[in-house]
Design an enzyme around this catalytic site. Sequence first.
Site, PDB file in Angstrom:
ATOM      1  N   CYS A 392       0.845  -1.204   0.000  1.00 51.48           N
ATOM      2  CA  CYS A 392       0.000   0.000   0.000  1.00 51.48           C
ATOM      3  C   CYS A 392       0.879   1.253   0.000  1.00 51.48           C
ATOM      4  O   CYS A 392       1.453   1.580  -1.028  1.00 51.48           O
ATOM      5  CB  CYS A 392      -0.993  -0.048   1.152  1.00 51.48           C
ATOM      6  SG  CYS A 392      -2.456   0.933   0.775  1.00 51.48           S
ATOM      7  N   HIS A 518      -3.620  -5.074   0.412  1.00 50.73           N
ATOM      8  CA  HIS A 518      -3.064  -5.590   1.675  1.00 50.73           C
ATOM      9  C   HIS A 518      -3.103  -7.113   1.709  1.00 50.73           C
ATOM     10  O   HIS A 518      -4.024  -7.702   2.270  1.00 50.73           O
ATOM     11  CB  HIS A 518      -3.859  -5.022   2.860  1.00 50.73           C
ATOM     12  CG  HIS A 518      -3.633  -3.572   3.075  1.00 50.73           C
ATOM     13  ND1 HIS A 518      -2.618  -3.083   3.863  1.00 50.73           N
ATOM     14  CD2 HIS A 518      -4.266  -2.491   2.577  1.00 50.73           C
ATOM     15  CE1 HIS A 518      -2.640  -1.769   3.848  1.00 50.73           C
ATOM     16  NE2 HIS A 518      -3.631  -1.377   3.074  1.00 50.73           N
ATOM     17  N   GLU A 520      -1.552  -9.025   3.512  1.00 53.82           N
ATOM     18  CA  GLU A 520      -1.410  -9.571   4.877  1.00 53.82           C
ATOM     19  C   GLU A 520      -2.739  -9.992   5.494  1.00 53.82           C
ATOM     20  O   GLU A 520      -2.767 -10.702   6.484  1.00 53.82           O
ATOM     21  CB  GLU A 520      -0.698  -8.554   5.786  1.00 53.82           C
ATOM     22  CG  GLU A 520      -1.498  -7.316   6.179  1.00 53.82           C
ATOM     23  CD  GLU A 520      -1.358  -6.147   5.194  1.00 53.82           C
ATOM     24  OE1 GLU A 520      -1.078  -6.406   3.997  1.00 53.82           O
ATOM     25  OE2 GLU A 520      -1.560  -4.994   5.610  1.00 53.82           O
TER      26      GLU A 520
END
Length: 549
Positions: A392, A518, A520
């Site tokens: 990001c 993202h 993650e």
Amino acid sequence: MGFRFPPLFFRMKYIFVTGGVVSSLGKGLAAASIGTLLEHRGLRVTIQKFDPYLNVDPGTMSPFQHGEVYVLDDGAETDLDLGHYERFTSATLSRLNNLTSGQVYENVIRRERRGDYLGKTVQVIPHVTNEIKDRIHQVAASGNADVLITEIGGTVGDIEGLPFLEAIRQFRHDVGPENVLFIHVTLIPYIKAAGELKTKPTQQSVAKLREIGIAPDILVCRAEHEVEPEVRDKIAMFCNIERRAVIEFRDVDHSIYECPLTLRNQKVDDLICEKLGIEAPPPDLTPWRSFVHHVIHPGNRCRVAVVGKYIELQDAYKSIYESLVHAGANHDTGVKIVRIDAEDLEKDGAATHLANVDGILIPGGFGDRGIEGKVLAAQFAREKGIPYFGICLGMQIACIEFARHVADLGKANSTEFDPATPHPVISLLEEQQGLETKGATMRLGTWTTHLVPDTLARRLYGSDTVKERHRHRYEFNLAYREQFEQGGMRLSGFSPDGTLTEIVEIRDHPYFIAVQFHPEFLSKPNAPHPLFSGFVRAALDRAVIRRGS
Ligand code: GLN
């Protein structure tokens, strides 16, 4: 009003997890770990969190207040405990799974203004408590889970938590006590001078719960030392709990992923099933144990720098740290995370902090503090051939750095940090222009990315379309596409209409990839995210070379 809920919900089982004595006890981990155990017994589980604060969601809160904001598929900005829930179970959660007092009051007041309450006085009981109970039923109805676990944020005794506790007390009455279990997570502090574990705070916390009509069925006791049999007896006796329902939840030595194993050793899941009348075979935790084994006893090691702004906070980049653990275990590698404050790079220069790392990761972020330090980190990674992973803001930084030092666009910047930059390589998304409110207004949630053939991204994913979660306002400015591609930075992923750049990468580099989304939020213990996996693999390769030389 009579009976409000259809009998369907009687088949569902409900577990409520409360916390006592102090905050930060790992209630979220306890709830998630119970979810892991039940799921490994073949049950379908969903988990939700109630947060007593008045923010509508944590999206507007600083990481200093709240840690990471965890984003769901549907774009909800939620508490980081939902990250634990998704990582520890296979449940995919939605905005229904995180209820705050802010949402409760927002709904109640909206209804009052609409006239839904037909002239009644609107009160905490029953209107606020009904709103809370309705949400439990909505979540129960929204999936096909067998068990719904609800964690109540905050600590028993907080004024703001009372409506939630009253709601769950009533809920047990509504759906029948045989369908509801109360688990209280509490602290048994160790007093060094006395050399003893102390049970009084727990007794008082349970007394506080009983005062409002909730008698816990199971006590999960956080302790730094072994809870000896006499201490257990005492807790059982004075908290009016079965002795076998007093569970020791010792600090785990190495990894949070040991928590389900700790609870399984004490057969918590057997007890839960017995008390709720659930018949389910014992869990087969072999894959989980093997994952934990790789986390605790890795065969290889590498060092990865995370260069951010909230580095001193344990929780600000939680999902990123966890994703590195998952990817590490997958490569039988212990990833040592070196946390670096971006501002220190500005003071000391990049080499001072980054010369001995095998990979550099720049996570998401907002605001201009530390930006120039992050640019230095990206430059160091690019020039020295150190694996780089930008997430990001980390992608935006990579683009700013590349523009300035390769594409010869001095003073290039994002308009977030320099609205007057001569080269706005990162600029506001069109849909964001003119927006005046901050809450839930970013580009949020799952969007599709098309991957360009013959790119690193395409190779890592092994697919030509992917879905990833987003949370940003700014984007790559496609006016600079040509200059970037000519300089050697490939744009390798786009929104389906081709207008938004989702991934960039550098060809002549061991591993340099940066994404606008993202990843993650999609990594799991035995299913690491391909981009994290590729990054750790590249870092490991570098570690081997570095050690050999
Ligand atoms: N501040 C940047 C933006 O809004 C990056 C956001 C992020 O990293 N989550 O686009």
